[in-house]
Motif scaffolding. Structure first.
Motif: not given
Length: 361
Positions: A85-88, A225, A227
């Motif tokens: 979770k939150g990775d680009p 971006t 995510r």
């Protein structure tokens, strides 16, 4: 003549017989089917078409649509990659929005600096200048009073020694000097008091407004971006670097429609099957607490036992299976979700169609 006719007929018959025999020899032999159709394993079973999907606590796969529009500048992951979770995942051209953020940031910083300047008043240098002006005004007043006193003293001794005009000018000069002193003293008091409270409050509001505008623009910049909204696996990426995407998704040249930019799902060790049961068979479904199901893999003779998860309590058109959004016949189905553990001997992927048999009453 008759014998000739009989001979010709016999010859033709022989030729036809030879051709028939030749063609019979050329007929292809019947081939066995590629796989045997799935047989109903239950005495009372309901057939349903199913789609394999990722195991999700709610709904189906995660379909990611961008909230902004623009060309893709970078793709940071590949299909099949595990992400947190939150990775680009990918980036969209943000040059215009980035410039807007920088502009608003500069305006907010300028407003903050002016606010600090107002709060820092009075400035020592300004006070020194104002104090010097007061001293100068006092000296000018003293000079004007002395000149007036001399003129009045001379006028008292000898009225003819001083003209009325000179005496009036001296008196006016004294009053002007006194007024000037009063003005610079008030100016000194104003500078010493610092900035007006309403000026400070107004500048604070401007600084807050510009700060919020900058924060809003920065939040919008972050949306360029894409995510990961949750842990999972990237199932598909519908576009590449240079392609234009919008809030409607990405254009699919195969379907000639707009698809999600990215599709994510849960890990493959646990998968779900969404079985679509025809509405005319809904009443025959067994009690969910006793509901059993078998999934048959098309193209093979293998099958997997399913475990009931839930019923999606909404009978919907059968477009999930046919994608026929322009169908004239309204065929409706009830989605029933099952789970299963993927056997190591099978290659199964979300989106794969399977045959499902469900126990009936």
């Amino acid at each position: 003549m008759r014998s000739r006719i009989i001979f010709i007929v016999s010859a033709v018959g022989l030729a036809l017989a030879l051709v028939s025999a030749y063609l019979a020899g050329r007929q292809p032999k019947a081939l066995p089917p590629a796989f045997n159709p799935a047989a109903n394993p239950y005495a009372k079973g309901i057939y349903a078409q199913g789609i394999i999907e990722s195991a999700q606590p709610h709904g189906e796969n995660i379909n990611i649509y961008p909230e902004v529009s623009g060309p893709i500048t970078e793709v940071l992951i590949a299909e099949g990659a595990r992400v947190r979770k939150g990775d680009p995942l990918l980036g969209i051209d943000d040059s215009v929005q980035r410039a807007t953020v920088e502009q608003l940031q500069s305006q907010a910083e300028a407003a903050r600096t002016l606010l600090a300047e107002l709060k820092a008043q009075p400035r020592r240098e300004n006070l020194e200048v104002a104090a010097a002006q007061v001293d100068n005004a006092r000296a000018s007043l003293k000079l004007a009073e002395d000149q007036l006193a001399k003129q009045e003293h001379a006028f008292g001794i000898e009225p003819k020694s001083v003209s009325r005009d000179v005496l009036d000018n001296a008196r006016n000069a004294q009053r002007i000097a006194a007024t000037s002193l009063e003005v610079v003293e008030k100016q000194y008091a104003l500078i010493k008091a610092g900035a007006w409270v309403y000026d400070i409050q107004n500048q604070e509001k401007q600084y807050i407004a510009l700060s919020k505008a900058h924060a809003s623009a920065a939040a919008l910049l972050a949306k360029y971006t894409i995510r990961a909204p949750a842990d999972g696996i990237v199932r598909s990426i519908q576009s590449g670097v240079g392609s234009y995407v919008s809030a409607q998704g990405a254009y699919n040249s195969y379907t000639q429609g707009m698809d999600p930019l990215i599709v994510m799902g849960a890990p493959d060790d646990q998968l779900h099957v969404r079985a679509y049961i025809d509405e005319i068979l809904i009443d025959r479904i067994a009690d969910p607490a006793k509901l059993g199901a078998e999934m048959f893999i098309r193209g093979t003779d293998k099958h997997v036992t399913l475990t009931f998860v839930r019923v999606q309590p909404y009978v919907s058109p059968k477009i999930e299976l046919s994608d026929g959004r322009q169908e004239l016949v309204d065929v409706r189905v009830l989605p029933v979700i099952f789970r299963f553990t993927v056997p190591k001997s099978l290659n199964l992927y979300p989106g794969q169609l399977v045959d499902v048999y469900v126990t009936a009453k």
